[in-house]
Structure formats: C-alpha cells, structure tokens
Design an enzyme around this catalytic site. Structure first.
Site, PDB file in Angstrom:
ATOM      1  N   GLU A 215     -15.262  42.807  59.042  1.00 34.60           N
ATOM      2  CA  GLU A 215     -14.549  41.916  58.127  1.00 34.60           C
ATOM      3  C   GLU A 215     -13.751  40.824  58.863  1.00 34.60           C
ATOM      4  O   GLU A 215     -13.251  39.905  58.234  1.00 34.60           O
ATOM      5  CB  GLU A 215     -13.583  42.730  57.248  1.00 34.60           C
ATOM      6  CG  GLU A 215     -14.260  43.573  56.170  1.00 34.60           C
ATOM      7  CD  GLU A 215     -14.815  44.899  56.697  1.00 34.60           C
ATOM      8  OE1 GLU A 215     -14.805  45.115  57.933  1.00 34.60           O
ATOM      9  OE2 GLU A 215     -15.259  45.714  55.875  1.00 34.60           O
TER      10      GLU A 215
ATOM     11  N   THR B 142     -21.822  45.712  56.042  1.00 30.54           N
ATOM     12  CA  THR B 142     -21.068  46.752  56.711  1.00 30.54           C
ATOM     13  C   THR B 142     -21.284  48.036  55.917  1.00 30.54           C
ATOM     14  O   THR B 142     -21.341  48.017  54.694  1.00 30.54           O
ATOM     15  CB  THR B 142     -19.585  46.350  56.828  1.00 30.54           C
ATOM     16  OG1 THR B 142     -18.853  47.435  57.366  1.00 30.54           O
ATOM     17  CG2 THR B 142     -18.984  45.950  55.497  1.00 30.54           C
TER      18      THR B 142
ATOM     19  N   LYS C 102      -4.730  65.966  58.191  1.00 25.78           N
ATOM     20  CA  LYS C 102      -3.461  66.353  57.559  1.00 25.78           C
ATOM     21  C   LYS C 102      -3.357  67.879  57.610  1.00 25.78           C
ATOM     22  O   LYS C 102      -4.095  68.583  56.932  1.00 25.78           O
ATOM     23  CB  LYS C 102      -3.429  65.842  56.116  1.00 25.78           C
ATOM     24  CG  LYS C 102      -3.412  64.314  56.048  1.00 25.78           C
ATOM     25  CD  LYS C 102      -3.855  63.775  54.696  1.00 25.78           C
ATOM     26  CE  LYS C 102      -4.103  62.285  54.771  1.00 25.78           C
ATOM     27  NZ  LYS C 102      -5.517  61.926  55.067  1.00 25.78           N
TER      28      LYS C 102
ATOM     29  N   TRP D  10       0.607  64.698  60.241  1.00 26.84           N
ATOM     30  CA  TRP D  10      -0.600  63.896  60.460  1.00 26.84           C
ATOM     31  C   TRP D  10      -0.984  63.993  61.932  1.00 26.84           C
ATOM     32  O   TRP D  10      -0.183  63.689  62.812  1.00 26.84           O
ATOM     33  CB  TRP D  10      -0.338  62.418  60.134  1.00 26.84           C
ATOM     34  CG  TRP D  10      -0.400  62.088  58.680  1.00 26.84           C
ATOM     35  CD1 TRP D  10      -0.271  62.948  57.633  1.00 26.84           C
ATOM     36  CD2 TRP D  10      -0.597  60.787  58.119  1.00 26.84           C
ATOM     37  NE1 TRP D  10      -0.367  62.281  56.446  1.00 26.84           N
ATOM     38  CE2 TRP D  10      -0.572  60.945  56.712  1.00 26.84           C
ATOM     39  CE3 TRP D  10      -0.795  59.515  58.659  1.00 26.84           C
ATOM     40  CZ2 TRP D  10      -0.740  59.869  55.840  1.00 26.84           C
ATOM     41  CZ3 TRP D  10      -0.956  58.450  57.794  1.00 26.84           C
ATOM     42  CH2 TRP D  10      -0.931  58.630  56.383  1.00 26.84           C
TER      43      TRP D  10
END
Lengths: 560, 560
Positions: B336, B189, B446, B451
């Site tokens: 994963e 990955t 940010k 956010w």
C-alpha cells in the site's frame, strides 16, 4: 488532455501536498543533534530549530500576517534567514528576500512591487530602511533583527525585537495544509535594462527542487558533493535564489549548517576552520576574492568541495583553487530556474580519460539534473541539434521554473515564448548531454560576421600568469561592427599591455581554438572590475566606462 | 482551504507534470554506456533501452492499446519487465504486474478485476494462461515473451512475439503530457481473508517516490546504499511493488541493472560475480535461501549491500549474512505504500556507540524517509507518544500511499480511517524516530492478559545455533486465551525439541527481555515453513497446519 484513468481518492484519504513544512520532517529525525550555527553568535540543534520556526510563526500570526501576505527580510545570511525561509511560507505567506545590494531606489521599487506588508530588518539596514520609508506604499509592521545586545532601534512601526518576540511566543504551531501551488518565495532579478523583475516559486516547486537536488548531489558517486556528514556554509547570499536552494536540501538531510553573515574573508576562513566546513558554493568573483584575500592567503582549504555557478568557471580559477586544496565543480542555473539546472559530472567515459580532460568538463555548465529538459533553439523557435557544435539559445523545461515575472505579462510571455523558458544564454549541448555556455546572447561579440564568445576569451586570458581577473566585452567598431575589448586586473608585479596579451593568446590562434580577430586590439589595465549586486561581471557598466575612457583617452588603455 | 497566493501561469508556460517519462531524462545523460542485463540472454546500453521503450510504445499503440486501458504482464524479472514499467504508463495506460505466484483462481480474479485488456505472457506461463483463459472477461490481445529461439506458442489472441514486434516498430515515440494523477501501475495484495485487493499508484506518486528514494539512499553518508557506480540486481519480484521502486531509481541515476529472471541460487551467485553486483534487496526468507543454497555455500558476497524488507530482519540472519560478506540494512514498507516508508540509518549518536548497538538499530524498521509522517495510534484513533515504549498501530501519511483499494470502498475507508493510512502493524517509535515493528496486529499473541510479539520471539529463537528458520504463532488455549507455538527448521545435525528451546530462551527471561510465559510450551520441528507468494511466513496457513497436526498427534510435535 489525454483521457487517462484518474481515480477520485477515498474519502478521508490524505494525499500529502508538496508543502515546505514537509521538508522539515526528516532532518530532525535523522540528526537531531546536528547544529545550525551563525558566526560566533548563535548555535543550536535541529530540535531547537524546529521549535524556533514554530515560535516565529506564532509571532507573525499574532502580528497580523495572513496567508497570501508578503513578508520581507533585510538581513545578512543568518539562522534567522533560514527560519524565515520555513516559517513564512509555512503559514501560507510569501517570503520576499530583499536584495540588500541593490540601490535604495531599486529596493524601494521591489518592496512596493511585491506588496511587502511586514519587514524584518537587520539593525545595520535601519538607515537604509528609513531612507526609503516615506515612499513605501504597503508596509504596515516591522521586526528588528540584531546581533548584539541592543534590542531597540528607531525603526518605524516596530512590533519588537526578533529574539525577544520569539522567547515570548509558544514553541508549537499547527501548520495548515493548503494548495501546493501557493507562492512561497519571491525575489527580484536585475536585468540590464528597466526595473528589476520579480520571480516567484511555489511550495510544490521548492519541494521538487529540494528532492532532486538531494538525489543528484548524493546519489551520483562521481560527485559525492553533499551528504549528511558534510558541514555546509553558503557563500552565496540567501536573498539570491534561496542560496541556490541548498539550505532547504541541507535541512532535509539533517546537515550541520553554518551561516557567515556578510562575506568577510577572515570570518569565512575562521568559520571554515572552526566548524570544519566541507561544502560550499559561490560565484567565481567571490571565490577569487576569498583565495586572494589578505587574511586567507596561506590558508589550506583541505579538500573543501565548492560548487561554482552564477557565471562561467574559467580554467585559471579552477587551477588556482585546486592548488589551494579546493575541489571545484561547476553548476548552472539562474534566478528564473530556482536555480538548479545542471551540474558538473564525470561519467564512466570521462573517468577513463585524462585529468586534463576531466578538468575541461568540470568547468562546463554540466549535465542537466533529473526532470530537466534542455534544448538549443534558434531565434525562430526551431530546435538545433545537440551535437556539441550548434550554437543557439539554451531553452528549458523543468517542474521548478518560474511561471512568469510578477505583474509583467509582456516579459513573462517573452520568457516563455514557444512553450520553453528562454535563458538568454548562447550554448551548445554535446552528445553526452553536457551544456557549455558560450555567452549571454547580449554579450556575444559580433565581429566581421563572426560570433566570438566573450566567455571563451576570458577563459583563455585567465590562463596567463600575469592576469588576476579579466572581463571581455564587445565595443563598437566602424569597420568590424564590434571588436573585443579586455579589462584586466594584473597580478602584483606583472606587466600587462595589449602586446603581452597578444603574445599570450597567439598559441591558441595557432591551435585553432580561436581565430585571429578574436585577439583584443585594445585593453585596459585596472585595479577592479565592476560587478553586479550578486557578484557577476557588470558588462553593462563596463561598456559605459570603456566608452568614457576611450573618450577621455585614459592612460591605462593599451592598443596594439 | 486557506486563501494563499496562487498565480495563474503565464500563457504558454510549461509546468512539467510529474510523469514517468521524465524519470528517463537523466540516466541516459549521466551514463549512456551503462548496461541493462538479463541473465546471459540480453545486454544493452541506456540509449538502446530508451529506443526499445519507444518501440514497445509503438507496438502497443498499433495493437490498439488506449490511454486508461490496463496492460498486464506475466513474466519473470527481466529487461522486458523494466521496459513495460516505462512504456505502458508513458502512453497513458495502466500496468498490471501480475503476481505469478498466486493460485490460478486468484490470478484469474485479479485479471478480471483489473480489467486487463492486453497481456504480455512469458512462454513458461502459457499453460497457466490457457488454464484460466476461458474465464477471462476483458482480455482482447496477447504478446508472447520468450527467452529462447522459439518465437511462437499456442497463445490465444496472439499479436506476436515481443522481440519480433519490437524489431519491426519505429524507434522513436512522442510521449504525450497528461494529468500526473493518472494511474500508472496496479497490483494485488493478498490478505489473510477474502479476495486479493488492488492497490494503485499514479505517475505523480511514482515520481515523488523515486526522487525521495534517490535522495535518501544517496545523500545519507552513513548509508551510502546506492549511487550510480553501484551495480543493481533485485531479488524481489518486479510484480511486487515495482521491485520496491528501485528499478525506477536506478534508471534515474543511470545505474547498471541486472535482472535475474527467477530466483535460482546458482544463477544469482553467477550474476553477482560476473556482473559485480554491489546492491540488492530481498525478504529475509529469500536471503536465508540464498545463504544456505547448495550452489552458494562457499560464496563470499564481498561487501554486497542488501536491503531487507517485507518481514522483520532478525539478528541471527543479520549475523549470518555478515559472516558471508553482506552488509544488511533493514527497510520498511508494504504494498500500500509504494513501498518505501523507512530505512536503516546510523545517526551521529549511534555512530559513537558500540558495534552491537548499531546492529540492533540496523535490524529495526528504520527512520522514516523524507516527506513521510509516521505515528502510533490506539484502536480509538488517538495518537500514542513516540517514546520507544508505547505500542499501537503504525499509521502513515506520505505523498505516495495508495489512495484506496480499487473498487473496494469499504476496505478503502478502513485503510484510511481517521485520515491516516493504517498499516495493520503494531509498532513503537523512539525519540530518535526509529520505528520498531512489534508484530502484525493479527499475529500478536495474547496470553494471560499480556501481548507477546511473535516477531521478538522469532528473533530470539533465531539466535540459537540449532535453528535454521523459525515461525511463531499464537494457538488457542482454554486457560490462557492463546499460547505461543514455534515452528522450527533445525540446522542439519542439530537436536531441537521444546526443552532445548526452553534452555535457549531461559537467559532472555533472566535478562528481562521476555517474560516466562513467552516461552513456547509446544513446538514442531519441520523441514519447511509455509510461505506466501512473496516469500513471507504464511501464518494463516501455519495456524491451520498446526491445528491439523495437533488433532492428528503428529510425531514431530514436542511439548514441555
């Protein structure tokens, strides 16, 4: 063992053992508002179901149940049984599902053999429990299960009444992780000789069985047996192989579940109608009872899908159920196999064929589900070809077969002779993978050097419009070794004797499907056929009764 | 560990380890005449497929491959790749699926890091292979893969050509049992920093992933995504998380499988039409490419079901695909996670709601599949509530998560901090269990103490008819810390600048869906957006390019 690459996990990494608690994760996420129903008595959603499992775990733990202990249940099929199927193994204990149809002596034997420490007893079974109580060697505490308002009973060592205890317990429980090879459930299978034998299944086995069952029943379009928009009601006892494991699968998918208690035809029909049941499963005899029951004779089952297992599904019953709006499909398994091994399946080739051909395949034992290996073996442990013709004992490998009989080393070794699990069934496997059960090894009729399948004879006899129910066994014969004997329940107003039966079977001899010495020369017309505690034909008892009738020259015997 | 009841198996009992070979049992039984197809080049049935896996195992064994060795593949998506996905792990070796879209330096790194001993190389990749060959430290032998008649190539250490070798090998192989925790597959990955990281999956993990995928995709009626009457074609590379594991599941169920090689829109459309493909999966960028390709613009996809994963599915693309006859459904996972974690699902409550509401749920990351636990965690390792509002990092537990990065102890420990696998994604989980990915932790913008989700902005911008494709990243800002910056590919003939974009977004500010400082004050109109090797927006490269454009005062920048 082959030296492959095995990497130790990162410290702190979590590998998620295959535990029953993990089967609970998805259903409530998928369908939190689906319901779990018990007759007209109880009805709640999946969120409440999860909460009640936690409450029950708290009750059991507070009462002193420890990991490794056996907790037994004596109940009709209910939401409480379902809760026990989760809560008991989830605290690391072993659930013993008591077969309440056994004799008191056998029940006593199984309870002592399984080390039952804690027993949940339905109020109706209190007299039965008290009848054996003096001889119980391990039981310490009991909980009362009751459907009515009566919350007490004269039950020894009583901790309390189930609902009262649950109401007082905390609604959360932090279920621990432990070895996935821990035993989760146990129950007893009744052989034809000797004591009942305890099979047992681990968390790992039940999780793998559930995942495979979900994938097989949903992912195969030609079956589309079961999905989360179905409404599920078992007509197979929960004490018997976890009602074939389907309550676990239903829970995994968030399916609406209906539990009918005992099997009264009127209640079953009422629940089917009221809750819109679309999916069920049962043994042939129970299906016959349901179709013929007084309260259900005019009932249209409106497309309900029913898996038939436990015994062979004969064509007569298949057609009778079809005429009443049921879609039947056979499946095969046994107590020792958790139970799912194979199931009816119509592949592309059969889809292109005739309706008649498809029906012939639907009543076979079916094609093995994923992860199952099925072979035919002779009595010396040699494999026979899967050619649809060679007959031998069906032997199996799969991740969910019992690894032995509890505390029965010799019977366990027999079960697993040659590294394969022996089913005791004579079968063929054809080129498409379809298993066809020819007979139990001990029920095959050996006559004049030939083997006659009692199942095949029953199937052909069931096609007669004069026959409501039939059982065929071999009876000793000085000249031919054995001869087939048919026990027949005739349909109301229909004549039946050995000649009528011969006339019915003659065309099958002409077609070459059976040979002429397969025609029973002696039959008995009766009103009922002896069944085992799980509703199968009790051929052991049938043989004994036939011998008695023959001895006594019973008037309902008919000879060619 | 809790002291539960664990019974040693009967001597000789077979417990069936969870090995990839067992996934092969059912498909060929269910549907022996279904086909596996590679472009216009190869077509054979499941019986031949099984035979070819045996032949390949014989070829590899004869060439000296041993259990624990790494065998690597450099190929386009093909039947050969599928054969390797079975034969290599089934002899106890490890399959390394090389990401052929990485740079030669990265490919070289992964091949050495994974200890590749044996490599199967498509003729087209021979120049690439030869470019790195001098620096390969472990490779001993190669096999040539070719689509044409040319059966030789100047490939070092060549054992032979694939089809020639298979033809000469025996068609049976007795695959051994071994530890189910043996590594079966590995691949790399690509992070935003440092070297590629190797994830790895065991036989046990892949079998459990497959069973769950089959159960989830088939058993959930509201999905009915995938059954054995579907025709499957991946549009996600097989080197990337085993094409999401679906080739294994398709094989389990006996599904017809079509492999398209590389992703040329015309070939994809041709195969969809010719083979009647009903089910596929891809990342949003590839879907956009397919919908907009010259050769496919007038193509009606006729109800084809497509799972979208890898990146968020935005509403604009969802509607565009719907207009072309595709039924999209989002799923979530990553390298994963093997990869399946959650998938779109319409429960009873949503079914009763509006089409618009259902669409809003279909583009979310979905509900976790069986056996998966998903939680939201803050940066100190505390769980946050699943209330649909609380944002934090999505952390996971499941039986099929990589147990670490190969030979990267520190990164492995980070991945599994607090005993949960960290996804690096900011998410919410609502009361119904739906995960909504808000952003990658490192892509959240940010600005002024707030956010802003770059994904949400991309979703809203994609709804503009003037926008063909969009990426939003945070760029440094002296006053606000960061400010959102939009990279836009306009639709042909459509005007786009910062003011047009503001006018499009203004209504969403008025509705309260985003606050006003979420409106990008600077945008760039471009003809292409940088992508990673697996087709995701390459935000790392986008940030670098924006900085360069800003420095150079590029003419396609537009500022409010």
């Amino acid at each position: 063992m082959l030296k492959t690459r095995v990497i130790p996990p990162t410290e702190g990494a979590h590998s998620t053992p295959l535990l029953i608690k993990n089967l609970l994760l998805s259903g409530r996420r998928y369908e939190r508002s689906q319901e779990i129903i018990y007759r007209d008595i109880s009805r709640y959603d999946y969120a409440t179901f999860n909460e009640r499992i936690c409450r029950l775990a708290n009750v059991l733990t507070a009462a002193g149940v420890k990991p490794g202990d056996t907790v037994a249940v004596m109940d009709w099929d209910s939401h409480r049984y379902l809760e026990c199927m989760f809560a008991v193994p989830m605290i690391g204990a072993v659930l013993h599902t008591i077969n309440i149809r056994l004799s008191p002596e056998q029940i006593l034997y199984t309870m002592n053999h399984a080390d039952d420490i804690f027993v949940l007893v339905n109020a109706e079974f209190v007299p039965l429990y008290k009848a054996v109580e003096d001889h119980l060697t391990t039981v310490e505490k009991t909980i009362l299960l009751t459907d009515g308002d009566e919350k007490t009973a004269d039950l020894p060592n009583l901790v309390g009444e189930y609902e009262t205890l649950l109401a007082a317990a905390a609604p959360t429980y932090d279920f621990p992780d432990f070895d996935e090879n821990s035993v989760a459930t146990t129950f007893y299978t009744t052989g034809t000789t000797g004591n009942p034998k305890g099979v047992y299944f681990t968390h790992r086995q039940l999780v793998l069985h559930t995942l495979t069952q979900a994938g097989m029943m949903g992912g195969l379009d030609s079956m589309r047996l079961f999905g989360n928009r179905d409404v599920y009601m078992p007509i197979t006892p929960m004490f018997h192989v976890h009602a074939w494991g389907i309550p676990y699968t239903a829970t995994l998918l968030g399916v609406k579940q209906v539990y009918p208690g005992r099997y009264e035809p009127e209640m079953l029909c009422k629940l089917i109608k009221q809750e819109k049941v679309t999916f069920s499963h049962c043994v042939p005899t129970i299906l016959g009872m349901l179709l013929n029951a007084d309260g259900a004779k005019d009932y249209d089952f409106g497309g309900m899908k029913v898996i038939i297992g436990g015994s062979a599904l004969n064509r007569g019953l298949y057609e009778a159920a079809k005429a009443r709006g049921m879609k039947l499909s056979a499946a095969y398994g046994m107590s020792e196999t958790c139970p799912l091994i194979s199931s009816g399946y119509i592949n592309l080739e059969l889809e292109a064929g005739s309706e008649d051909e498809r029906a012939a395949y639907k009543i076979k034992a079916g094609v093995p589900v994923p992860l199952v290996e099925a072979r035919i073996m002779d009595s010396d442990g040699n494999f026979l070809p899967s050619d649809g013709k060679s007959q031998g004992e069906l032997v199996l490998r799969a991740p969910w077969l019992t690894q032995g009989y509890y505390r029965e080393p010799e019977k366990s070794a027999e079960l697993w002779a040659h590294g394969w699990m022996h089913t005791g069934d004579v079968a063929t496997i054809d080129e498409m993978g379809f298993i066809e059960i020819r007979d139990r090894i001990k029920d095959v009729i050996k006559t004049g050097g030939e083997w006659i399948s009692s199942l095949e004879l029953e199937d052909l006899i069931s096609l007669s419009p004069a026959v409501k129910e039939v059982a065929v066994v071999g009876v000793p014969d000085p000249q031919w070794d054995e001869r087939p004997f048919a026990l027949i329940v005739p349909r109301e107003g229909q004549a039946m004797d050995a000649k009528v039966l011969r006339d019915h079977l003659k065309p099958f001899v002409d077609e070459g499907r059976i040979n002429k010495w397969a025609i029973p020369t002696q039959i008995a017309t009766v009103t009922e056929i002896p069944k085992t505690s799980v509703g199968k034909l009790d051929k052991k008892r049938i043989r004994v009764e036939i011998a008695e009738w023959q001895e006594a020259g019973a008037p309902f015997l008919s000879t060619l």
